[in-house]
Design a protein around this motif. Sequence first.
Motif, mmCIF file in Angstrom:
data_model
loop_
_atom_site.group_PDB
_atom_site.id
_atom_site.type_symbol
_atom_site.label_atom_id
_atom_site.label_comp_id
_atom_site.label_asym_id
_atom_site.label_seq_id
_atom_site.Cartn_x
_atom_site.Cartn_y
_atom_site.Cartn_z
ATOM 1 N N ALA A 193 0.820 -1.208 0.000
ATOM 2 C CA ALA A 193 0.000 0.000 0.000
ATOM 3 C C ALA A 193 0.850 1.252 0.000
ATOM 4 O O ALA A 193 0.517 2.250 -0.638
ATOM 5 N N ILE A 194 1.969 1.194 0.692
ATOM 6 C CA ILE A 194 2.826 2.369 0.813
ATOM 7 C C ILE A 194 3.357 2.822 -0.537
ATOM 8 O O ILE A 194 3.548 4.010 -0.778
ATOM 9 N N MET A 195 3.570 1.860 -1.470
ATOM 10 C CA MET A 195 4.106 2.216 -2.771
ATOM 11 C C MET A 195 3.124 3.087 -3.546
ATOM 12 O O MET A 195 3.523 4.049 -4.216
ATOM 13 N N GLY A 196 1.845 2.778 -3.451
ATOM 14 C CA GLY A 196 0.842 3.565 -4.162
ATOM 15 C C GLY A 196 0.522 4.873 -3.474
ATOM 16 O O GLY A 196 0.390 5.914 -4.122
ATOM 17 N N LEU A 197 0.438 4.849 -2.148
ATOM 18 C CA LEU A 197 0.046 6.051 -1.412
ATOM 19 C C LEU A 197 1.120 7.138 -1.456
ATOM 20 O O LEU A 197 0.805 8.330 -1.410
ATOM 21 N N ALA A 198 2.382 6.738 -1.527
ATOM 22 C CA ALA A 198 3.465 7.721 -1.547
ATOM 23 C C ALA A 198 3.864 8.113 -2.964
ATOM 24 O O ALA A 198 4.646 9.046 -3.151
ATOM 25 N N LEU A 199 3.325 7.422 -3.971
ATOM 26 C CA LEU A 199 3.786 7.627 -5.347
ATOM 27 C C LEU A 199 3.558 9.046 -5.848
ATOM 28 O O LEU A 199 4.442 9.649 -6.465
ATOM 29 N N GLU A 200 2.379 9.608 -5.588
ATOM 30 C CA GLU A 200 2.072 10.946 -6.098
ATOM 31 C C GLU A 200 3.061 11.985 -5.567
ATOM 32 O O GLU A 200 3.604 12.807 -6.325
ATOM 33 N N ASP A 201 3.312 11.965 -4.274
ATOM 34 C CA ASP A 201 4.266 12.911 -3.689
ATOM 35 C C ASP A 201 5.673 12.655 -4.208
ATOM 36 O O ASP A 201 6.434 13.592 -4.474
ATOM 37 N N PHE A 202 6.016 11.389 -4.336
ATOM 38 C CA PHE A 202 7.348 11.035 -4.837
ATOM 39 C C PHE A 202 7.558 11.567 -6.258
ATOM 40 O O PHE A 202 8.597 12.184 -6.557
ATOM 41 N N LEU A 203 6.586 11.345 -7.144
ATOM 42 C CA LEU A 203 6.713 11.808 -8.522
ATOM 43 C C LEU A 203 6.758 13.325 -8.605
ATOM 44 O O LEU A 203 7.401 13.889 -9.498
ATOM 45 N N GLU A 204 6.079 13.982 -7.684
ATOM 46 C CA GLU A 204 6.123 15.448 -7.659
ATOM 47 C C GLU A 204 7.549 15.931 -7.395
ATOM 48 O O GLU A 204 8.020 16.895 -8.019
ATOM 49 N N VAL A 205 8.250 15.267 -6.496
ATOM 50 C CA VAL A 205 9.645 15.626 -6.229
ATOM 51 C C VAL A 205 10.516 15.304 -7.442
ATOM 52 O O VAL A 205 11.392 16.082 -7.825
ATOM 53 N N VAL A 206 10.256 14.165 -8.058
ATOM 54 C CA VAL A 206 11.022 13.762 -9.242
ATOM 55 C C VAL A 206 10.888 14.805 -10.347
ATOM 56 O O VAL A 206 11.867 15.151 -11.030
ATOM 57 N N ARG A 207 9.671 15.337 -10.520
ATOM 58 C CA ARG A 207 9.453 16.346 -11.570
ATOM 59 C C ARG A 207 10.231 17.629 -11.293
ATOM 60 O O ARG A 207 10.630 18.329 -12.222
ATOM 61 N N LYS A 208 10.451 17.920 -10.030
ATOM 62 C CA LYS A 208 11.213 19.127 -9.688
ATOM 63 C C LYS A 208 12.667 19.035 -10.153
ATOM 64 O O LYS A 208 13.330 20.055 -10.324
ATOM 65 N N LEU A 209 13.149 17.808 -10.328
ATOM 66 C CA LEU A 209 14.551 17.606 -10.702
ATOM 67 C C LEU A 209 14.749 17.478 -12.210
ATOM 68 O O LEU A 209 15.866 17.254 -12.669
ATOM 69 N N GLN A 210 13.670 17.626 -12.994
ATOM 70 C CA GLN A 210 13.751 17.441 -14.433
ATOM 71 C C GLN A 210 13.244 18.665 -15.189
ATOM 72 O O GLN A 210 12.541 19.506 -14.638
ATOM 73 N N GLY A 211 13.587 18.729 -16.464
ATOM 74 C CA GLY A 211 13.054 19.752 -17.344
ATOM 75 C C GLY A 211 13.771 21.082 -17.239
ATOM 76 O O GLY A 211 14.711 21.262 -16.440
ATOM 77 N N PRO A 212 13.316 22.047 -18.032
ATOM 78 C CA PRO A 212 13.973 23.362 -18.075
ATOM 79 C C PRO A 212 13.899 24.128 -16.759
ATOM 80 O O PRO A 212 14.728 25.004 -16.489
ATOM 81 N N LYS A 213 12.935 23.788 -15.915
ATOM 82 C CA LYS A 213 12.804 24.475 -14.634
ATOM 83 C C LYS A 213 13.318 23.627 -13.471
ATOM 84 O O LYS A 213 12.960 23.865 -12.314
ATOM 85 N N ALA A 214 14.155 22.663 -13.794
ATOM 86 C CA ALA A 214 14.700 21.777 -12.757
ATOM 87 C C ALA A 214 15.498 22.574 -11.737
ATOM 88 O O ALA A 214 16.186 23.541 -12.068
#
Length: 356
Positions: A193-214
């Motif tokens: 359950a923890i993998m799904g419940l934490a995924l949204e927050d985790f991916l949000e952090v991952v997005r901060k490290l990518q792209g032109p606005k990383a």
Amino acid sequence: MQMAAIEPAEPDPASDDESFFESYQSTGGPRWTSEVRVEMTKKGLYKKHSIKHPLLEGFYHYLRVDLGNMKSKQEVENVAFLRYMDPKEPSLLFVREVEKVREYFNVLTRPDSPSRLSLTTGKVSRGQYSFVKYIVTFTSLHTKDKSLYSDCRDFMGPLDGIRAGMSKKVNKELTQKRYHGYGKGKLPEDCLAIMGLALEDFLEVVRKLQGPKAIPGDELEKNDRLLVLYYLEAVVILKLLQRPGVVTIMTVEEWQGRTQTEDGCSVAVKEHKTAASQVAEVPLTADQELWFSLYFRHIRPVMLQGPRSGDDAAAEGRFFISTSGRPIHNPCNDLYRLHAKYVPLCISVFIFLNLK
């Protein structure tokens, strides 16, 4: 979703991970009923000589006194398989019967062997290697019997080959059984359950490290860095069904030497503490490889800037690093923190980790 604070990773005291596998050489005598074990009993694979024999007693004294090995008795018992080689008494003549030694380990690691039995072969092979090394290096055999001494020394090469092949075979079996043991890779729902419940927050952090606005890793909130660290540890242990020891010992060199596969990559962790004779293959999908890469390039360098002491120089070579700049000693504590944040505290995940 607004993220609650995650408890920082504090340095955990190093602890010895004891394997739950018991020695197959039961002192009470074999009583198994499975077809494989019955067959192995008939072959005499469970019989052993007394460790009071002078040849084995000398090895015990060397381990206990010279090396200070507190598990010396178990190590000597792992060598007591010599009865399979010679039912009359322990001898060194097995070094002249490489084929028979290979046969012994082939039977132990056959695909239909019980998992606890086949995995114990790692202990047996290490014990045999230590025993022969002791004979060659710490006894006077070279003056008493030069021919036998030479054969013992030459035996080390074939033994290395046998151990390497056995390690690969057992590791493949271990991975398959661990995968199928929970319904083709599925853990109890409370664990996953923890993998799904934490995924949204985790991916949000991952997005901060990518792209032109990383943004650089050091501009992330500490809470975000911890989330990435904890989630990747959960990927290895809960999603990929690896032992916690794989997290603690995975190195930078092993990450950089990963093998590309059709679906992503595979990281070979060679010296993990709980199964030192086996190579743990950590298969990552393309997305997971990206996550690990972002952690390695942007977050891990920030972790290394933590207030570590000179004794923790080993952290430079470890892949997973705590906020204190030290190697991770107990990843179960990190999973506890992640679990406590997203799921009402449930003991099943920790029961699972203890069993693993």
